[in-house]
Design a protein around this motif. Structure first.
Motif, PDB file in Angstrom:
ATOM      1  N   THR A  23      38.733  30.757  -9.626  1.00 14.16           N
ATOM      2  CA  THR A  23      39.858  29.911  -9.208  1.00 14.16           C
ATOM      3  C   THR A  23      39.399  28.834  -8.237  1.00 14.16           C
ATOM      4  N   LEU A  24      38.546  29.215  -7.271  1.00 13.39           N
ATOM      5  CA  LEU A  24      38.036  28.243  -6.304  1.00 13.39           C
ATOM      6  C   LEU A  24      37.215  27.171  -7.008  1.00 13.39           C
ATOM      7  N   GLY A  25      36.393  27.588  -7.968  1.00 12.79           N
ATOM      8  CA  GLY A  25      35.590  26.624  -8.718  1.00 12.79           C
ATOM      9  C   GLY A  25      36.459  25.641  -9.482  1.00 12.79           C
ATOM     10  N   GLY A  26      37.504  26.156 -10.161  1.00 14.26           N
ATOM     11  CA  GLY A  26      38.407  25.282 -10.902  1.00 14.26           C
ATOM     12  C   GLY A  26      39.152  24.327  -9.992  1.00 14.26           C
ATOM     13  N   TRP A  27      39.589  24.825  -8.834  1.00 12.49           N
ATOM     14  CA  TRP A  27      40.338  23.992  -7.887  1.00 12.49           C
ATOM     15  C   TRP A  27      39.451  22.889  -7.309  1.00 12.49           C
ATOM     16  N   MET A  28      38.220  23.235  -6.939  1.00 14.14           N
ATOM     17  CA  MET A  28      37.329  22.249  -6.327  1.00 14.14           C
ATOM     18  C   MET A  28      36.948  21.155  -7.320  1.00 14.14           C
ATOM     19  N   VAL A  29      36.812  21.518  -8.589  1.00 13.39           N
ATOM     20  CA  VAL A  29      36.503  20.526  -9.610  1.00 13.39           C
ATOM     21  C   VAL A  29      37.638  19.513  -9.730  1.00 13.39           C
ATOM     22  N   GLU A  30      38.876  19.980  -9.587  1.00 17.74           N
ATOM     23  CA  GLU A  30      40.032  19.088  -9.745  1.00 17.74           C
ATOM     24  C   GLU A  30      40.288  18.223  -8.512  1.00 17.74           C
ATOM     25  N   VAL A  31      40.114  18.781  -7.311  1.00 13.39           N
ATOM     26  CA  VAL A  31      40.438  18.018  -6.095  1.00 13.39           C
ATOM     27  C   VAL A  31      39.233  17.261  -5.541  1.00 13.39           C
ATOM     28  N   ALA A  32      38.029  17.648  -5.911  1.00 11.02           N
ATOM     29  CA  ALA A  32      36.825  16.970  -5.426  1.00 11.02           C
ATOM     30  C   ALA A  32      35.881  16.753  -6.613  1.00 11.02           C
ATOM     31  N   THR A  33      34.656  17.257  -6.515  1.00  9.98           N
ATOM     32  CA  THR A  33      33.710  17.212  -7.627  1.00  9.98           C
ATOM     33  C   THR A  33      33.024  18.567  -7.728  1.00  9.98           C
ATOM     34  N   TRP A  34      32.297  18.805  -8.824  1.00  2.00           N
ATOM     35  CA  TRP A  34      31.639  20.094  -9.031  1.00  2.00           C
ATOM     36  C   TRP A  34      30.571  20.361  -7.971  1.00  2.00           C
ATOM     37  N   HIS A  35      30.061  19.305  -7.335  1.00  2.00           N
ATOM     38  CA  HIS A  35      28.993  19.487  -6.344  1.00  2.00           C
ATOM     39  C   HIS A  35      29.418  20.416  -5.196  1.00  2.00           C
ATOM     40  N   TRP A  36      30.726  20.421  -4.893  1.00  2.51           N
ATOM     41  CA  TRP A  36      31.210  21.191  -3.750  1.00  2.51           C
ATOM     42  C   TRP A  36      31.207  22.696  -3.993  1.00  2.51           C
ATOM     43  N   ILE A  37      31.090  23.126  -5.239  1.00  5.25           N
ATOM     44  CA  ILE A  37      31.014  24.574  -5.479  1.00  5.25           C
ATOM     45  C   ILE A  37      29.704  25.138  -4.937  1.00  5.25           C
ATOM     46  N   PHE A  38      28.718  24.271  -4.752  1.00  5.79           N
ATOM     47  CA  PHE A  38      27.449  24.691  -4.143  1.00  5.79           C
ATOM     48  C   PHE A  38      27.402  24.367  -2.650  1.00  5.79           C
ATOM     49  N   LEU A  39      27.977  23.233  -2.285  1.00  9.03           N
ATOM     50  CA  LEU A  39      27.903  22.803  -0.887  1.00  9.03           C
ATOM     51  C   LEU A  39      28.676  23.720   0.054  1.00  9.03           C
ATOM     52  N   ILE A  40      29.688  24.474  -0.466  1.00  3.07           N
ATOM     53  CA  ILE A  40      30.436  25.380   0.419  1.00  3.07           C
ATOM     54  C   ILE A  40      29.576  26.541   0.901  1.00  3.07           C
ATOM     55  N   ASN A  41      28.415  26.754   0.269  1.00  6.34           N
ATOM     56  CA  ASN A  41      27.515  27.814   0.729  1.00  6.34           C
ATOM     57  C   ASN A  41      26.830  27.462   2.049  1.00  6.34           C
ATOM     58  N   ILE A  42      26.750  26.164   2.365  1.00  6.03           N
ATOM     59  CA  ILE A  42      25.951  25.740   3.520  1.00  6.03           C
ATOM     60  C   ILE A  42      26.504  26.262   4.844  1.00  6.03           C
ATOM     61  N   PRO A  43      27.809  26.103   5.152  1.00  6.49           N
ATOM     62  CA  PRO A  43      28.281  26.662   6.436  1.00  6.49           C
ATOM     63  C   PRO A  43      28.152  28.181   6.503  1.00  6.49           C
TER      64      PRO A  43
END
Length: 463
Positions: free
Chosen positions: A158-178
């Motif tokens: 669900t988080l992956g699908g939501w992030m793709v729609e509101v931002a870009t697919w890149h953020w599914i990886f970038l959320i690991n950084i914090p």
């Protein structure tokens, strides 16, 4: 009521350590599932065919499988804190690389590196708790940690699908950084650097043979339908993988310091459990990749809706947990695995009956039932496989099972992607739904045939 000596509440001084291990478990669980709903959007952005994107999943899972045998030796040799800290750093930096990737090949390189870090997170975190936390509190610690492991797959799609729609697919990886940065800070504070005084030399030759076997078979299957590779190349990879596996079988029998000694398989129940795990997981482990792809590419669902539809599968898995033990105790391993393997296979094949017009409530119920059956299958197989191992073989037996589980997932996803492409080429691009349906029926039949393996379980096998 006072806690019994065998099961005490977790003391405050160990809670930070458990929280740290939970971060690693959550990151690994999240990253295994969050990609699935984002694959079509990633393909569009990178200029690739969505049906050729299964390599993004395979690369990560395969590198996790390949590096599992390294985890225990590295922790004993260099200390659990140093190794765990390195794993988080590798995973976090690779996540940054994935998020900044501009091509499929670049993304695959970082996914492999990310898998190396992910392979070390859970085994070493669990090992750290085992070495530091008293046995009387270990069950409480594992229970708390397992919640994090359940949360990753629950929210990942669900988080992956939501992030793709509101931002870009890149953020599914970038959320690991914090999360990675937080994990690094807590590692220095909460995890002692426990080492072993004597560590046996690592079986590098056996490790290389296992890597060749896993990569050869998985990549050979994955490249089978690639328009850029010849059939001979795929056949050669598979042949090299099978030859390496055969050589390792001899190596495990003759080498005194082999990673996994052949004597493990002198235990009949363990041998049946390993073979059954491998084949029974091909279909079940491919579904989290195949179903979101079908919903979006064939049925035209939005990524966020696709992610929401995956939640009933996880809820079904959770709902089955309280009753699994009673079912096994009542009917025995042989009967449960025989019947449930057939049911899982039939359930996978029955997804071929769904269309874009299938009512949402029926689709959700279907996923819920699949989640229940799949959870019963995995727990029953794992428990059967490990239950009769002697203490001296428990560690290597468990590591080999973990490796087989990940290899099966890798091959299952590669096989699913290849079958969809083969059937698409056969039926034509205008019949993409038929290609997905044929793939589901094929994978379901593999699961049904696997019941023959579990028929070898002795009828008097104790629970």
């Amino acid at each position: 009521m006072n806690a019994t000596p065998s099961h005490q509440a977790l003391q405050p001084e160990f809670r930070l350590l458990v929280f740290l291990v939970s971060i690693g478990f959550f990151m690994q669980g999240l990253d295994t599932t969050i990609v699935n709903t984002a694959i079509p959007a990633m393909a569009v952005n990178l200029g690739e065919d969505p049906l050729q994107m299964h390599s993004v999943v395979v690369a990560y899972v395969l590198s996790v499988a390949a590096c599992i045998p390294l985890s225990g030796w590295l922790a004993d040799r260099f200390g659990v804190r140093n190794t765990y800290f390195s794993a988080i750093v590798i995973f976090t930096l690779a996540s940054l690389g994935c998020g900044l990737a501009n091509s499929l090949n670049e993304l695959l390189v970082y996914r492999v590196i990310q898998g190396i870090g992910g392979a070390l997170l859970l085994p070493i975190g669990r090992l750290a708790m085992l070495k530091v936390i008293p046995r009387t509190q270990f069950l409480s610690a594992m229970s708390l940690m397992s919640l994090a492991g359940l949360m990753g797959p629950l929210i990942g799609p669900t988080l992956g699908g939501w992030m793709v729609e509101v931002a870009t697919w890149h953020w599914i990886f970038l959320i690991n950084i914090p999360m990675g940065l937080l994990g690094c800070l807590i590692t220095v504070k909460a995890m002692p650097n426990v080492t072993e005084p004597t560590v046996k030399s690592f079986d590098f030759s056996g490790f290389i043979l296992l890597v060749i076997a896993m990569v050869g078979v998985s990549m050979g299957i994955e490249k089978f339908s690639s328009p850029h590779q010849s059939l001979w190349w795929s056949t050669g990879l598979i042949t090299a993988g099978l030859m390496a596996a055969a050589i390792y079988a001899y190596h495990a029998h003759s080498h005194q310091n082999a990673l996994f000694r052949s004597k493990l398989f002198s235990n009949q129940i363990y041998a049946i459990g390993i073979v059954g795990n491998f084949f029974a997981r091909l279909g079940g482990n491919a579904m989290p990749f195949l179903i979101p792809l079908m919903l979006q590419v064939a049925f035209g669902f939005e990524p966020f809706i696709t992610g929401l539809l995956m939640i009933p599968t996880v809820l079904g898995s959770l709902a089955s947990k309280p009753v699994i033990r009673q079912i096994i105790q009542r009917y025995g391993y042989r009967n449960v695995l025989l019947v449930n393997t057939l049911l899982v296979g039939a359930c996978i094949a029955s997804f071929a009956l769904t269309t874009a017009d299938t009512p949402i409530w029926l689709r959700a119920l279907h996923f819920f039932i699949f989640g229940m059956l799949n959870s019963l299958q995995f727990v029953s197989m794992n428990t059967l496989t490990l239950k009769d191992l002697p203490q001296q073989d428990a560690s290597s037996g468990n590591s080999f099972l973990s490796m087989i589980m990940m290899v099966s997932m890798s091959i299952g996803v590669a096989l699913a992607g290849t079958l969809v492409n083969v059937f698409t080429a056969y039926y034509g691009a205008d019949h993409i739904t038929t290609a997905f349906h044929s793939t589901l029926i094929f994978l379901g039949c593999i699961n049904i045939i696997t019941a023959c393996i579990f028929s070898r379980i002795p009828r008097n096998t104790p629970v």
